[in-house]
Design a protein around this motif. Structure first.
Motif, mmCIF file in Angstrom:
data_model
loop_
_atom_site.group_PDB
_atom_site.id
_atom_site.type_symbol
_atom_site.label_atom_id
_atom_site.label_comp_id
_atom_site.label_asym_id
_atom_site.label_seq_id
_atom_site.Cartn_x
_atom_site.Cartn_y
_atom_site.Cartn_z
ATOM 1 N N GLU A 1 1.116 -1.197 -0.228
ATOM 2 C CA GLU A 1 0.344 0.124 -0.181
ATOM 3 C C GLU A 1 0.894 0.953 -0.242
ATOM 4 O O GLU A 1 1.572 1.049 0.284
ATOM 5 C CB GLU A 1 -0.866 -0.096 1.163
ATOM 6 N N PRO A 2 -0.023 3.287 -0.123
ATOM 7 C CA PRO A 2 1.417 3.671 0.222
ATOM 8 C C PRO A 2 1.875 3.749 1.343
ATOM 9 O O PRO A 2 1.262 3.290 2.074
ATOM 10 C CB PRO A 2 0.020 4.769 0.113
ATOM 11 N N PHE A 3 3.090 3.943 1.566
ATOM 12 C CA PHE A 3 3.806 3.754 2.330
ATOM 13 C C PHE A 3 3.492 4.823 4.083
ATOM 14 O O PHE A 3 3.792 3.918 4.465
ATOM 15 C CB PHE A 3 5.104 4.249 1.838
ATOM 16 N N ASP B 1 0.362 5.170 4.427
ATOM 17 C CA ASP B 1 -0.704 4.515 5.099
ATOM 18 C C ASP B 1 -0.085 3.459 5.760
ATOM 19 O O ASP B 1 -0.744 2.935 7.082
ATOM 20 C CB ASP B 1 -1.731 4.533 3.951
#
Length: 411
Positions: A199-201, A203
């Motif tokens: 996932e996005p870092f 997040d």
């Protein structure tokens, strides 16, 4: 049959690989405990210089640990450990080469300590996520105990050999031995493992923090562990100086480190069978001998008593780690385990570089004994706060070898 029951986790192939790599690198770690301290002193460094080298390593590890937890949860954990071991081996090899060549300066050792520390910051969060994934749940505490036991056994041999090499005038050679162990460990771990879709870092960082906050038993105690560890850092800076000034130098320090390692062997054996009803509370209580070490060094007790206290401290720490890691691995969900471990590591160790860096200047101002006595007093105060936390007593032994919180037990 009884022996097979105790060592059954070794029947699982992936665990055997991790166990072997851990054992080999633990031997090198034992060598470097003695070698690094006397490498700094060998090039004319002071207590302050040694403190800076140690602090640089600790600060780098603490600084990278949150990012390390995210990467360990999104990448194949075996390969994260391979990369970490490779960097650590390279840093130790270059350090050893500089010391042997006579070109080493304190600032060079600080820079290499930073490189080593950045890699080291990945090890604990990654391992915390990896072990429960490669060993069956019923063998989890056994696996943690066996890992601790292997580190302990080879941690006795390592400092002894490190002391011999240093006494022979070759701290650089001892560091090269440590470097070789990291490269062998990397080879053992270089097996394919499946990754996860990231996932996005940021997040993932946020999700890890939210899970950390949900684990009340961790965050209500970990701040005080961190303060206590900050104080304890002075022991590793001033211990070699006490050995140099009051006893017989490297050989005495090697004896104390080896005695501590011998204690962890005993503690590892105890941890294989020890099943306390309040595992988290027990993991804290067994650390009492650890706190006595700075007091004993500050009093310049006879070597025999220092050795005895080191043995008991080793027993306590080995049992503490086996219980703590097992509670952690059973309470924290697998998908965020490395990230939560990174927050655990950060708050546990973030102040240690401060303790290492100021140990030399403080001891120069008030004396080595007074600094060690202050170390002891701070650790005792933190212990009193930790053991009084309700969350420490809330986790109980459950049925089927697992552990549960007080609320779960009541339900």
């Amino acid at each position: 049959m009884e022996l097979h029951g105790r060592l059954g986790a070794l029947a699982e192939r992936n665990f055997r690989l991790v166990f072997s790599s851990t054992s080999i690198s633990a031997f090198g770690d034992g060598v470097s405990i003695v070698a690094l301290a006397f490498a700094v002193l060998h090039i004319g460094g002071s207590a302050t210089a040694l403190g800076l080298v140690i602090a640089a390593r600790q600060a780098a590890a603490a600084g990278i640990t949150i990012a390390a937890g995210v990467w360990a949860d999104r990448l194949p954990r075996h390969l994260v450990l391979v990369a970490a071991a490779t960097v650590q081996g390279a840093a130790q090899a270059l350090t050893g080469a500089l010391v042997i060549s006579g070109r080493a300066e304190v600032w060079m050792l600080v820079v290499l300590a930073v490189a080593y520390g950045l890699a080291d910051g990945f090890v604990l969060p990654t391992s915390q996520g990896l072990i429960p994934a490669i060993v069956s749940a019923t063998r989890l505490q056994q696996a943690n105990a066996l890992l601790g036991l292997s580190r302990s056994v080879l941690g006795v041999v390592g400092p002894a050999i490190g002391g011999v090499l240093v006494a022979a005038g070759s701290p650089g050679g001892a560091l090269l031995v440590d470097a070789a162990t990291f490269f062998v460990a990397a080879i053992l771990l270089s097996k394919r493992a499946d990754g996860v879709e990231p996932e996005p870092f940021l997040d993932e960082v946020r999700e890890g923090w939210n899970e950390f906050r949900r684990q009340t038993w961790i965050w209500t105690t970990i701040v005080f562990f961190g303060i206590g560890n900050c104080a304890a850092a002075s022991t590793f800076v001033l211990g070699p100086l006490v050995a140099e000034q009051q006893y017989s130098g490297a050989s005495t320090w090697a004896w104390l480190v080896s005695s501590f390692g011998a204690g962890t062997i005993v503690g590892g054996l105890v941890a294989l069978r020890f099943r306390p009803r309040r595992p988290l509370a027990a993991s804290c209580l067994v650390t009492i001998p650890w706190m006595l070490q700075p007091l004993a060094l500050g009093l310049y007790l006879p070597v025999q008593l220092l050795v005895m206290i080191s043995v008991l401290a080793g027993v306590g720490l080995a049992v503490h780690l086996a219980l703590w890691f097992t509670v952690f691995q059973q309470q924290v969900p697998e998908e965020s385990r490395s990230r939560v471990s990174s927050y655990d590591s950060l708050f546990s160790f973030v102040l240690m570089p401060v303790g290492s860096a100021i140990a030399g200047p403080v001891s120069a101002a008030i004396g080595i004994p007074a600094t060690l006595f202050a170390d002891f007093a701070i650790q005792v105060g933190c212990f009193a706060v930790i053991i009084g936390q309700p969350s420490v007593w809330a986790i109980r032994a459950g049925s089927g070898g697992g552990w549960q919180t007080g609320a779960e037990a009541a339900a």
